[in-house]
Design a protein around this motif. Sequence first.
Motif, short mmCIF file in Angstrom:
data_model
loop_
_atom_site.label_atom_id
_atom_site.label_comp_id
_atom_site.label_asym_id
_atom_site.label_seq_id
_atom_site.Cartn_x
_atom_site.Cartn_y
_atom_site.Cartn_z
N ASN A 167 0.85 -1.21 0.00
CA ASN A 167 0.00 0.00 0.00
C ASN A 167 0.88 1.25 0.00
O ASN A 167 0.48 2.30 0.49
N HIS A 180 -2.59 -3.69 8.55
CA HIS A 180 -4.03 -3.74 8.76
C HIS A 180 -4.74 -4.56 7.67
O HIS A 180 -5.93 -4.83 7.78
N ARG A 197 -10.22 1.35 0.61
CA ARG A 197 -9.75 1.53 -0.77
C ARG A 197 -10.29 0.40 -1.65
O ARG A 197 -10.80 -0.60 -1.15
N GLY A 233 -4.69 -1.12 2.86
CA GLY A 233 -5.70 -0.06 2.79
C GLY A 233 -7.06 -0.53 2.33
O GLY A 233 -7.99 0.28 2.18
N ASP A 283 -5.93 0.22 15.16
CA ASP A 283 -4.78 0.55 14.31
C ASP A 283 -3.96 1.56 15.11
O ASP A 283 -4.46 2.64 15.47
N ASP A 294 -1.87 3.59 14.35
CA ASP A 294 -1.65 4.93 13.79
C ASP A 294 -2.78 5.89 14.17
O ASP A 294 -2.78 7.06 13.78
N GLU A 321 -0.41 -2.51 12.75
CA GLU A 321 0.42 -1.41 12.22
C GLU A 321 1.46 -0.87 13.19
O GLU A 321 2.19 0.07 12.86
N1 LIG Z 1 -3.77 0.80 7.07
C1 LIG Z 1 -3.50 1.95 6.68
N2 LIG Z 1 -4.00 2.45 5.54
C2 LIG Z 1 -3.81 3.81 5.16
C3 LIG Z 1 -2.35 4.14 4.96
C4 LIG Z 1 -2.12 5.57 4.75
C5 LIG Z 1 -0.67 5.96 4.47
O1 LIG Z 1 0.16 5.08 4.22
O2 LIG Z 1 -0.40 7.15 4.51
C6 LIG Z 1 -4.60 4.09 3.90
O3 LIG Z 1 -4.64 3.24 3.01
O4 LIG Z 1 -5.20 5.16 3.82
#
Ligand SMILES: N=CN[C@@H](CCC(=O)O)C(=O)O
Length: 323
Positions: A59, A141, A171, A180, A254, A256, A294
């Motif tokens: 991703n 994730h 996504r 994502g 997550d 983050d 993550e």
């Molecule tokens: N699991 C995280 N997904 C986020 C990652 C965003 C990034 O790498 O900045 C996403 O796809 O939006």
Amino acid sequence: MAQFKLYSQGDILSLINQRVGETKLGERVQTVAQLAELEFSTAKFVLLGIPEDIGVRANYGLGGAHTAWQPALKALLNLQQNAYLNGADILVLGEFEIAENHSSDVDALRGSVSEIDALVFPIIQAIVAAGKTPMVIGGGHNNCYPIIKGVSLALQTPVDVLNIDAHADLRNPNEGRHSGNGFSTAIQNGFLDQYRILGLQKNYITEAQQQFISQTKAIKAFYFDDLLAYQQDLQVSAEMLLNGTKQPLGLEIDLDSIGGVLASAGTPSGFSVNQIRQLLLQLRKNFAYLHISEGVYQLSDGRKDETIGKTIAYLVSDFVKSN
Ligand SMILES: N=CN[C@@H](CCC(=O)O)C(=O)O
């Protein structure tokens, strides 16, 4: 490509700093020699690791998510065994041994993520079929998808999920698997019903995802920005967000979403560790599973988070105490 390694008592004892006169959690946790023994264990919770960062790199993210599992396990096993936390409630199953894919070709990485999906869901399915609650430490994730699939197949019903996350991870599921699109893939395949996102950040929601959320009744988000703007109480907001959900309900964290915790998409502005701990201790929803994703001990650019193990261990211990 990969296999699941079951942990022995010896594997676990090697991670404990024993002290005379006290007992560490790891001295009481359970293990099994084969998956078929799971249903005979008295443990309610089954802990396992998915140390991989292929999904994050597929991703376009920074590598390193494979480095959180070992420090998290070590920190958890070295917590004190006492009246508040009983190691015998936890069975430490083991970890997926996933060979690193060093390719920078996104399509090749996405192919590997599909292979990881295929390995993960049967193990989760077996744990849930044995009547246990999986606690999974990632990893990217992307692994929410095989976890949701495994729970859903075991219980023969779509799963609802509360995802504490700065991102929606909705996504396009048709572009190949990565970190994502785990939730959009689970929705597309009928394994995820009601999807709730707590702490979504307006700076990271794409136009397409925002439209998809507003057009889809089964998806609701509570934005981190609105918690800040209106000084909303986190527990009240979470309870409101969970309106309309039912069992089985899974919990995704997550890392983050938490400010200052090392992650591929880590942030200086997010929840605090204590806010999430408080939420875990207050919610008491009898979650069908926990997935912490993550987190990173060492990112591919060299940055380190020496406390990632403790951060994850506290969240796991709070989950065990309150679930
Ligand atoms: N699991 C995280 N997904 C986020 C990652 C965003 C990034 O790498 O900045 C996403 O796809 O939006």
